[in-house]
Design an enzyme around this catalytic site. Sequence first.
Site, PDB file in Angstrom:
ATOM      1  N   ARG A 111       1.198  -1.410   0.054  1.00  0.00           N
ATOM      2  CA  ARG A 111      -0.112   0.291  -0.079  1.00  0.00           C
ATOM      3  C   ARG A 111       1.000   1.145  -0.063  1.00  0.00           C
ATOM      4  NH1 ARG A 111      -4.716   0.656   3.925  1.00  0.00           N
ATOM      5  NH2 ARG A 111      -5.277   1.712   2.162  1.00  0.00           N
TER       6      ARG A 111
ATOM      7  N   THR B  13      -0.372 -13.660  10.101  1.00  0.00           N
ATOM      8  CA  THR B  13      -0.619 -14.525  11.102  1.00  0.00           C
ATOM      9  C   THR B  13      -1.674 -13.560  12.279  1.00  0.00           C
ATOM     10  OG1 THR B  13       0.977 -15.701  10.971  1.00  0.00           O
ATOM     11  CG2 THR B  13       0.615 -14.818  13.252  1.00  0.00           C
TER      12      THR B  13
ATOM     13  N   LYS C 252      -6.012 -13.496  19.893  1.00  0.00           N
ATOM     14  CA  LYS C 252      -5.905 -13.043  20.903  1.00  0.00           C
ATOM     15  C   LYS C 252      -6.628 -12.225  21.956  1.00  0.00           C
ATOM     16  CE  LYS C 252      -2.162 -11.047  22.317  1.00  0.00           C
ATOM     17  NZ  LYS C 252      -0.676 -11.838  21.729  1.00  0.00           N
TER      18      LYS C 252
ATOM     19  N   GLY D  36       7.272 -22.320  20.027  1.00  0.00           N
ATOM     20  CA  GLY D  36       8.535 -21.616  19.052  1.00  0.00           C
ATOM     21  C   GLY D  36       7.714 -21.441  17.461  1.00  0.00           C
TER      22      GLY D  36
ATOM     23  N   ASP E  69       8.428 -11.683   9.598  1.00  0.00           N
ATOM     24  CA  ASP E  69       8.400 -12.530  10.501  1.00  0.00           C
ATOM     25  C   ASP E  69       9.297 -13.938   9.685  1.00  0.00           C
ATOM     26  OD1 ASP E  69       7.059 -11.707  12.002  1.00  0.00           O
ATOM     27  OD2 ASP E  69       5.371 -13.482  12.579  1.00  0.00           O
TER      28      ASP E  69
ATOM     29  N   ARG F   4       6.790  -0.599   4.762  1.00  0.00           N
ATOM     30  CA  ARG F   4       6.571   0.824   4.555  1.00  0.00           C
ATOM     31  C   ARG F   4       8.224   1.500   4.415  1.00  0.00           C
ATOM     32  NH1 ARG F   4       1.581   2.457   8.876  1.00  0.00           N
ATOM     33  NH2 ARG F   4       0.840   0.896   8.099  1.00  0.00           N
TER      34      ARG F   4
ATOM     35  N   VAL G   9       5.075  -6.420  24.661  1.00  0.00           N
ATOM     36  CA  VAL G   9       4.115  -6.337  25.543  1.00  0.00           C
ATOM     37  C   VAL G   9       3.636  -8.084  25.691  1.00  0.00           C
ATOM     38  CG1 VAL G   9       2.001  -5.887  26.440  1.00  0.00           C
ATOM     39  CG2 VAL G   9       3.209  -3.853  25.553  1.00  0.00           C
TER      40      VAL G   9
ATOM     41  N   HIS H 236      -1.762  11.224  39.808  1.00  0.00           N
ATOM     42  CA  HIS H 236      -2.072  11.007  40.872  1.00  0.00           C
ATOM     43  C   HIS H 236      -3.334  10.779  41.329  1.00  0.00           C
ATOM     44  CE1 HIS H 236      -1.506   9.532  44.784  1.00  0.00           C
ATOM     45  NE2 HIS H 236      -2.497  10.320  45.604  1.00  0.00           N
TER      46      HIS H 236
END
Length: 465
Positions: free
Chosen positions: A23, A49, A58, A276, A318, A334, A357, A454
């Site tokens: 794109r 994936t 997920k 894996g 990947d 990109r 994360v 806080h």
Amino acid sequence: MSSTNHFTYLVLGAGSGGIASARRAAKHLNAKGNGDRIGIVEVTRPGGTCVNVGCVPKKVMWNTSFIKEMINAAPSYGFDFGGQQVKFNWPTIKKARDEYIKRLNGIYDSNLAKDNIVRINGYGRFSGPKEIQVNGANGEKYTADHILIAAGGRPTVPDVPGKELGITSDGFFELEDLPKSTLVVGAGYIAVELAGVLHSLGSETTMVIRQKQFLRTFDEMLHTTLLKQMTDDGVKFVTEASIKSLERDVDGKRIIATTNAGVKLPPVECVIWAIGRVPNTDDLGIDKAGIQLTEQSGFIKVDEFQNTNVPGVHAVGDICGNFLLTPVAIAAGRRLSERLFNGKSDLKFEYENVATVVFSHPPIGTVGLTEQEAITKYGTENIKCYNTSFINMFYSVQVHKVRTSMKLVCLGKEEKVIGLHIIGDGCDEIIQGFAVAVKMGCTKWDLDNTCAIHPTSAEELVTMV
């Protein structure tokens, strides 16, 4: 070769990296109006994936387990269900999740069409250095000035007797109901995430890991804290073990796993292999193109600009083995297109300070070097770490407690922050902003000089002493 079979840019794989690169190329090539053609080859649904059997579904399941945890906490906050037990229906969320994924698939197809990117349906393999053949030896052949390999990877299954009785992370999303008991084999983030979701939703969950710890490439504080929390929450662990075989029990309904030490584990309804992932390079005709692979794991070998050893052939995502993360594939794809089609000859993705994360229970956020990596690179005398650990205010009125822990890894006299590691509720969202600061070279003083908000967990990162 017919002109309709030649492209300026041909992408092999319609996953996150491939689509992003195609794109971005279309944005520049279409604007030039020179008749440049862009094609993308994909044998299954677009999105790769991440969209189909990874990050997106997920996260839906993690959200589901998060809601279950909020329901568990509700009575402590004064909510009375009138003696009624809240029931969870797996088929309901599976149906909604799958419909959401189909909508995303449609959006991807629509965006490709809007950008005038030709969708070639089928499995593509190299039949020469700059030639792709789709759907076997008698299939159509396509050539291109530039070819991008973005074919991704797949879960690994061990070669042990009864291996077919287990499922992979892909198979997790095909489950029609919540297993009453699950054995998760693996020590990486996928294993940890699936085990956390299943346990939170009510499956009796056991993890089998080869060493004493999981998430071993993460900072020690993170995996130590998470292991204790998951253990306290009731997840069982079989450490320093691997699975030698799987077999059905006498009634054929459950699965018995035997470890390498010959120990038969309690029977379970479901076994998940999460040991894996391997790159999809074994059936791409790589040898016919003369493309070099890495010796150890068979990933495509690329330089800092995502170039393979074959001129005009590139790879991202990947299949390259460098950070198996969707945002990395998108960013690299990109930048590649900007370099190839927009004159930005020096643009490349920098594989440093990539934030990530783990959607565990509680979630992990991390960016930069671990404490041990920093010491190895710069020496103990040049590293100072700041740590804090506390109970999030959310648990102040609950019996159940979840600890939040944070670490800053700082370098030299100026205390440049070269690592930031956090685990606890909300850390999956907190990390993004602090990743920007680390990427910009912030120091401990920059954090100290920032006024805290806080009461929040994030304020601890700017008040550490």
